[in-house]
Design a protein around this motif. Structure first.
Motif, mmCIF file in Angstrom:
data_model
loop_
_atom_site.group_PDB
_atom_site.id
_atom_site.type_symbol
_atom_site.label_atom_id
_atom_site.label_comp_id
_atom_site.label_asym_id
_atom_site.label_seq_id
_atom_site.Cartn_x
_atom_site.Cartn_y
_atom_site.Cartn_z
ATOM 1 N N GLU A 1 2.401 9.550 -6.086
ATOM 2 C CA GLU A 1 2.925 10.900 -5.821
ATOM 3 C C GLU A 1 4.000 11.282 -6.838
ATOM 4 O OE1 GLU A 1 3.839 12.683 -2.192
ATOM 5 O OE2 GLU A 1 2.441 11.498 -0.994
ATOM 6 N N ILE A 2 4.877 10.343 -7.163
ATOM 7 C CA ILE A 2 5.964 10.619 -8.116
ATOM 8 C C ILE A 2 5.387 10.927 -9.498
ATOM 9 C CG2 ILE A 2 7.889 9.528 -9.375
ATOM 10 C CD1 ILE A 2 8.596 8.108 -6.752
ATOM 11 N N GLU A 3 4.390 10.110 -9.905
ATOM 12 C CA GLU A 3 3.822 10.294 -11.237
ATOM 13 C C GLU A 3 3.006 11.578 -11.353
ATOM 14 O OE1 GLU A 3 1.694 6.673 -11.879
ATOM 15 O OE2 GLU A 3 3.465 5.568 -12.575
ATOM 16 N N SER A 4 2.461 12.054 -10.191
ATOM 17 C CA SER A 4 1.634 13.271 -10.229
ATOM 18 C C SER A 4 2.470 14.552 -10.220
ATOM 19 C CB SER A 4 0.663 13.283 -9.034
ATOM 20 O OG SER A 4 1.408 13.369 -7.825
ATOM 21 N N SER A 5 3.756 14.410 -9.982
ATOM 22 C CA SER A 5 4.618 15.601 -9.929
ATOM 23 C C SER A 5 4.690 16.248 -11.310
ATOM 24 C CB SER A 5 6.015 15.206 -9.456
ATOM 25 O OG SER A 5 6.872 16.309 -9.521
ATOM 26 N N GLY B 1 0.834 -1.210 0.000
ATOM 27 C CA GLY B 1 0.000 0.000 0.000
ATOM 28 C C GLY B 1 0.859 1.246 0.000
ATOM 29 N N MET B 2 1.923 1.268 0.832
ATOM 30 C CA MET B 2 2.790 2.441 0.905
ATOM 31 C C MET B 2 3.494 2.664 -0.437
ATOM 32 S SD MET B 2 6.170 3.514 1.178
ATOM 33 C CE MET B 2 7.096 2.125 1.749
ATOM 34 N N LEU B 3 3.965 1.587 -1.091
ATOM 35 C CA LEU B 3 4.676 1.728 -2.365
ATOM 36 C C LEU B 3 3.750 2.252 -3.472
ATOM 37 C CD1 LEU B 3 6.866 -1.527 -2.305
ATOM 38 C CD2 LEU B 3 7.691 0.834 -2.137
ATOM 39 N N LEU B 4 2.444 1.852 -3.426
ATOM 40 C CA LEU B 4 1.482 2.354 -4.424
ATOM 41 C C LEU B 4 1.288 3.862 -4.267
ATOM 42 C CD1 LEU B 4 -1.128 -0.559 -4.432
ATOM 43 C CD2 LEU B 4 0.319 0.142 -6.354
ATOM 44 N N LYS B 5 1.166 4.315 -2.968
ATOM 45 C CA LYS B 5 1.039 5.759 -2.708
ATOM 46 C C LYS B 5 2.268 6.503 -3.228
ATOM 47 C CE LYS B 5 -1.637 5.339 1.585
ATOM 48 N NZ LYS B 5 -1.565 5.508 3.049
ATOM 49 N N TRP B 6 3.462 5.920 -2.978
ATOM 50 C CA TRP B 6 4.734 6.552 -3.400
ATOM 51 C C TRP B 6 4.784 6.701 -4.913
ATOM 52 C CZ3 TRP B 6 9.330 3.932 -5.512
ATOM 53 C CH2 TRP B 6 10.458 4.761 -5.586
ATOM 54 N N ARG C 1 10.518 8.398 2.517
ATOM 55 C CA ARG C 1 10.740 8.537 3.965
ATOM 56 C C ARG C 1 9.528 9.193 4.626
ATOM 57 N NH1 ARG C 1 15.749 11.010 2.387
ATOM 58 N NH2 ARG C 1 17.359 9.415 2.099
ATOM 59 N N ASP C 2 8.978 10.248 3.995
ATOM 60 C CA ASP C 2 7.810 10.967 4.558
ATOM 61 C C ASP C 2 6.600 10.036 4.676
ATOM 62 O OD1 ASP C 2 9.379 13.197 4.663
ATOM 63 O OD2 ASP C 2 8.601 14.077 2.790
ATOM 64 N N LEU C 3 6.369 9.189 3.645
ATOM 65 C CA LEU C 3 5.215 8.271 3.668
ATOM 66 C C LEU C 3 5.373 7.234 4.785
ATOM 67 C CD1 LEU C 3 4.748 7.657 -0.175
ATOM 68 C CD2 LEU C 3 3.109 8.758 1.346
ATOM 69 N N VAL C 4 6.639 6.710 4.988
ATOM 70 C CA VAL C 4 6.880 5.727 6.047
ATOM 71 C C VAL C 4 6.666 6.364 7.419
ATOM 72 C CG1 VAL C 4 8.665 4.320 7.171
ATOM 73 C CG2 VAL C 4 8.452 4.298 4.673
ATOM 74 N N ASN C 5 7.160 7.591 7.606
ATOM 75 C CA ASN C 5 7.016 8.274 8.893
ATOM 76 C C ASN C 5 5.548 8.546 9.231
ATOM 77 O OD1 ASN C 5 9.749 8.289 9.387
ATOM 78 N ND2 ASN C 5 10.101 10.253 8.374
ATOM 79 N N ALA C 6 4.753 8.771 8.174
ATOM 80 C CA ALA C 6 3.335 9.098 8.390
ATOM 81 C C ALA C 6 2.477 7.862 8.680
ATOM 82 C CB ALA C 6 2.782 9.835 7.167
ATOM 83 N N ASP C 7 2.996 6.664 8.403
ATOM 84 C CA ASP C 7 2.200 5.427 8.531
ATOM 85 C C ASP C 7 2.657 4.673 9.790
ATOM 86 O OD1 ASP C 7 0.856 3.035 8.244
ATOM 87 O OD2 ASP C 7 1.181 2.918 6.067
ATOM 88 N N GLU C 8 1.948 4.950 10.948
ATOM 89 C CA GLU C 8 2.353 4.345 12.218
ATOM 90 C C GLU C 8 2.158 2.831 12.222
ATOM 91 O OE1 GLU C 8 0.606 6.149 15.626
ATOM 92 O OE2 GLU C 8 1.158 8.186 14.990
ATOM 93 N N LYS C 9 1.086 2.363 11.545
ATOM 94 C CA LYS C 9 0.776 0.939 11.526
ATOM 95 C C LYS C 9 1.916 0.161 10.808
ATOM 96 C CE LYS C 9 -3.244 -2.034 10.919
ATOM 97 N NZ LYS C 9 -4.577 -2.181 10.346
ATOM 98 N N LEU C 10 2.393 0.752 9.721
ATOM 99 C CA LEU C 10 3.487 0.107 8.967
ATOM 100 C C LEU C 10 4.753 0.059 9.820
ATOM 101 C CD1 LEU C 10 4.685 -1.009 6.271
ATOM 102 C CD2 LEU C 10 5.217 1.339 5.649
ATOM 103 N N ARG C 11 5.066 1.173 10.497
ATOM 104 C CA ARG C 11 6.285 1.224 11.301
ATOM 105 C C ARG C 11 6.241 0.239 12.458
ATOM 106 N NH1 ARG C 11 5.743 6.775 11.596
ATOM 107 N NH2 ARG C 11 5.775 6.638 13.875
#
Length: 940
Positions: free
Chosen positions: A901-905, A893-898, A919-929
């Protein structure tokens, strides 16, 4: 081929019957040749062998006898062709030669006149001419070996050896390991050309097979002798008759060496020395100490390019060729011996170094000895042997005299050395000895000056002075009258042809035509079409011709000269016998002059190198380090169009005793490790070394494993040869050895090869603990330095890599990398091999190179993916299937969001910006961490 003699045999049937009666005694290694007077013949299988070897065609074969009964294939050789074949057969093909002569004055009764083998050239020295002393790099040594039959860890080995040019027998007895490394070192130290072993009809004796294999690997001829020849029943009696020592042989300590005495018995029988009474009381027996010299094996000999190889074009491609500036045959042979016998005694090494330094510092002395004195010294050992065998003549006496009168010149030159630090060693080693030999030969000089007509030497005549005998005086008077008449004819012809006497027209005693005239080739036209003048021959130095008057004078002169020689025979015999009594002095003089010649040769090489050599500082055995500044390979730097890149070497105990060298192909790894071995060997022979500064420890042996050489004909593959050589190293090395290994493990799979390379290296570092150098393409081997930081150091050869068409995305990677090899060795690791670059250098088709590069990258990606997969599977161990599935879903799920975001730039992001978004997406996802599987992946 036009000079090949015709096949003419008087009694064909009788000869064929005689030859076939012999054939059952022959073997593949022996070639029989028949002396027919002024030509030679060979028959049967030997004729076919000579046709293929010498003439390179079987069309030269002729049949002897009636063809309907099969005939006997035969080939003929002129004297010149036979002598060339003799050299080839003995020195390169390791054959034995039998020369048969007609004993019954042409009645077909043949007898064996001469025998020769690679280690025994005594019978054929005249046929070989100077080749016996000059073309070979060392004197032929023949050795017999006997091994103990007891099956134990340590095998007893006894040897006896002889150099036919010196009347000495050497013996040695020692214990050896199961690969017979001590025996191999011994035959290399001695420069053995032929080895006698016990006969083993069924080839079932494993130990004898090993001895044969070692001899074969060292290029030595093997001669099998009956087991009975190695018996010791008569050896004490034989030695008592042969040795100079007045005591009974039974009292000598060497006779306690029973294995060596068995070998001595076989060698004495093989050489037939007991059948020649002139040998009695002439031999010396000495014991060879294997441990006084550095040990070398056959691999080290090849790796260090010690002696010239068959394909060496330039003399400087071998260490012997590079250092051989000797002016005497005995000096060249001693140099070869020294290179195979590097010293172990520090005092002896420093003594030689001091002498070399004396000649390095004193240019005038060095040049005077080389150009004025040593150049004129003949092969004194061969000369002494002619006297010992009663083959000497008046010319040989004169040659000894000419050496004797030159000795004061040697002494005078050496006495002129004013530097006190060199005066004493030169006086001890040379001056006092030469002075003593000069005094000993003074009576010989006096005898020759009293008895020999030295004035006649100008005409190459060796005669007794006419004053010695009334008959001689009368003949001499007539000869002088003839010479006067010849001079009158000389002036008459000069006047008739209008040529200047002794400037354009010469009167000479030609070795073939006798007394005749010679005109320079430019002036030769003046005798053409003149009947009075008969041409004899045209040669480089002019045209030889004669007149009827000169022919008559020459015939009379030849007749009188013959009468003179007959009359003086008794006197010549007396003079030769007196000169023969000086043989011991001649042999000792030969040893001193050979030593001087080699030392001066070392000094010459040191001074005339592209950059002068330096005197190395030597440490005693087992102490000190080996540190070389700006080291060079002495042979490599001499090659044309090479500007040699120097490198430092640092082998330090408990810091950098084992060096692993990585780097590109053709980058200089092999040269670097070999030059260290060459420098160590040069230093222990007493020679200066190619460095700006050098200090070395004394090594007890140099062991090498370099290059891949297979022997399919002997059933030995590349890898098997590699393992055999390495096994020999591991069994032979001590803590004081130097080990050189180049590219070990390439003959098998990558994984097996690396495993072996690691295990062997680790064994050397931890068990043997000696200095070692390992050049490799197994970059993983460099991890040894982390495990053994106090012993192992990583070095790499430097290559400069151009930018090519690389970009940040990695696309078009290495399309046209420009690789420049710098041949410089620096600390650290190189993790590339540049094999494809070498393919480009030798102009592989571009299509092949591109495909190779593509496949290499695919393999690299595959290996890396496989490695990651293995790591991943290992890291999943210990988690439940539910935890793994939950972690995988959160990560996906995190990699799909990443990705979104890259493609929308609205602009192209850099690699670092992409990483920051992740790094920002990982820090924002407490469940993943908080997920344990993700935490495990992060830890990798």
């Amino acid at each position: 081929m036009s000079s090949r003699p015709d096949l003419k045999v008087d009694d064909e049937v009788g000869f064929i019957r005689f030859y076939r009666s012999l054939s059952s005694d022959g073997n593949d290694e022996t070639i029989r040749v028949f002396d027919r007077g002024d030509w030679y013949s060979a028959h049967g299988a030997e004729a076919e062998y000579i046709a293929r070897t010498v003439y390179k065609t079987t069309s030269v074969l002729r049949n002897l006898g009636r063809s309907e009964t099969g005939g006997l294939p035969s080939v003929t050789m002129s004297v010149t062709v036979f002598r060339n074949f003799l050299r080839e057969a003995l020195f390169k093909l390791n054959k034995r030669i039998e020369i048969w002569g007609s004993a019954g004055a042409g009645r077909g009764q043949w007898t064996l006149m001469k025998q020769a083998s690679p280690g025994n050239l005594q019978d054929v020295e005249d046929e070989l001419g100077s080749v016996g002393g000059l073309a070979m790099e060392s004197a032929p040594v023949i050795l017999a070996v006997k091994i103990s039959a007891k099956a134990s860890e340590a095998r007893g080995v006894g040897v006896c050896f002889a150099d036919a040019s010196v009347r000495e027998l050497g013996v040695s007895e020692f214990l050896d390991n199961d690969v017979y490394s001590n025996f191999e070192s011994l035959i290399i130290q001695l420069g053995v050309k032929e080895c006698l072993v016990q006969m083993d009809a069924n080839r079932k004796d494993v130990e004898l097979s090993k001895i044969r294999a070692i001899a074969d690997n060292c290029g030595i001829a093997i001669s099998e002798r009956p087991v009975a020849d190695f018996g010791v029943k008569d050896i004490e009696q034989d030695l008592t008759r042969l040795l100079r020592d007045e005591r009974s042989a039974a009292t000598l300590p060497q006779t306690e060496l029973k294995l060596a005495m068995g070998s001595a018995s076989a060698l004495i029988k093989y050489l037939g020395v007991m059948s020649d009474p002139s040998n009695f009381g002439q031999y010396q027996l000495y014991q060879h100490d294997l441990s006084q010299f550095m040990k070398l094996d056959a691999s080290a000999l090849r790796a260090l390019n010690l002696m010239p190889g068959p394909r060496d074009g330039s003399r400087t491609m071998s260490l012997f060729g590079l250092l051989n500036h000797c002016k005497t045959p005995v000096g060249s042979r001693l140099l070869a011996q020294w290179l195979k016998q590097p010293l172990m005694d520090l005092a002896e090494i420093e003594k030689r170094q001091q002498l070399v330094e004396a000649f390095v510092e004193n240019t005038e002395l060095r040049q005077t000895l080389q150009e004025e004195h040593l150049r004129s010294i003949p092969d004194l050992y061969r000369l002494a042997k002619r006297f010992q065998r009663k083959q000497a003549n008046l010319e040989d006496v004169v040659r000894v005299y000419q050496v004797a009168i030159r000795l004061p010149g040697f002494v005078s030159s050496l006495e002129n050395v004013m530097d006190e630090q060199y005066q004493t060693p030169l006086e001890t080693e040379y001056t006092s000895k030469l002075r003593s030999y000069s005094d000993s030969l003074a009576k010989l000089e006096e005898m020759v000056e009293t008895t020999v007509d030295l004035a006649a030497l100008e005409n190459h005549e060796f005669i007794i002075k006419p004053e010695f005998d009334d008959s001689l005086r009368i003949i001499r008077k007539k000869l002088d009258k003839l010479r006067h008449d010849m001079d009158v004819e000389h002036r008459r012809v000069a006047k008739d042809l209008d040529q200047e006497v002794d400037k354009k027209l010469f009167l000479e005693n030609h070795r073939v035509h006798g007394w005749c005239f010679r005109l320079t080739r430019n002036e030769a036209g003046c005798i053409r079409n003149k009947r009075e003048y008969q041409e004899c021959s045209t040669q480089k130095n002019g045209v030889y011709f004669t007149t009827s008057t000169m022919q008559a004078l020459r015939r009379e002169h030849d007749q009188l000269s013959s009468n003179y020689n007959r009359t003086q025979t008794g006197l010549v015999h007396e003079v030769v016998n007196v000169a023969a009594s000086y043989c011991p002095v001649l042999e000792q003089l030969a040893g001193v002059l050979a030593h001087l010649d080699v030392i001066v040769s070392f000094a010459h090489a040191a001074v005339h190198a592209p950059t002068a050599y330096v005197r190395p500082k030597m440490h005693p055995r087992g102490t000190g380090n080996t540190i070389l500044k700006e080291a060079r390979h002495p042979c490599m730097e001499m090659q044309d169009d090479i500007s040699f890149i120097t490198n430092d070497v640092s082998l330090i105990r408990d810091e950098s005793s084992f060096l692993i060298i990585t780097g590109p192909n053709m980058g200089g790894k092999s040269t670097y490790i070999r030059q260290i071995g060459v420098i160590a060997l040069m230093a222990q022979t007493g020679c200066f070394v190619p460095c700006s500064e050098a200090e070395l420890t004394i090594f007890d042996c140099i062991l090498a494993r370099v290059g891949a050489s297979d022997s399919q004909l002997k059933g030995v593959s590349t890898f098997m040869a590699e393992m055999l050589e390495t096994s020999n190293i591991l069994k032979s090395a001590t803590s004081e050895s130097l080990i050189i290994i180049d590219e070990l493990g390439r003959g098998t799979s990558t994984y097996d090869g690396f495993g072996l390379a690691w295990a062997i290296s680790e064994h050397i570092v931890t068990e043997i603990r000696c200095f070692g150098l390992f050049a490799t393409h197994f970059h993983e081997l460099t991890a040894l330095a982390d495990r053994y930081p106090k012993s192992v150091k990583n070095l790499h050869v430097v290559a400069f890599i151009g930018d090519g068409t690389n970009d940040n995305t990695g696309e078009g990677k290495s399309k046209k990398e420009q690789v420049t090899l710098l041949y410089r060795v620096e600390p650290g690791i190189c993790d590339q091999s540049f094999g494809i670059h070498v393919a480009e250098l030798v102009r592989f088709p571009e299509k092949v190179v591109n495909m190779a590069r593509q496949k290499a990258e695919e393999l690299e990606d595959f290996t890396s993916a496989e490695s990651q997969g293995q790591q991943s599977s290992v890291s999943m161990d210990g988690y439940s299937q539910e935890e793994v599935e939950e972690g995988s879903a959160l990560l996906k799920g995190m990699l799909l969001k990443w990705k979104a975001e890259i493609e929308s730039s609205d602009r192209k992001l850099t690699v670092e910006e992409k990483r920051q978004i992740m790094r920002d997406l990982v820090n924002a996802d407490e469940k993943l961490r908080a997920n344990q599987v993700f935490q495990g992946i992060q830890a990798l």
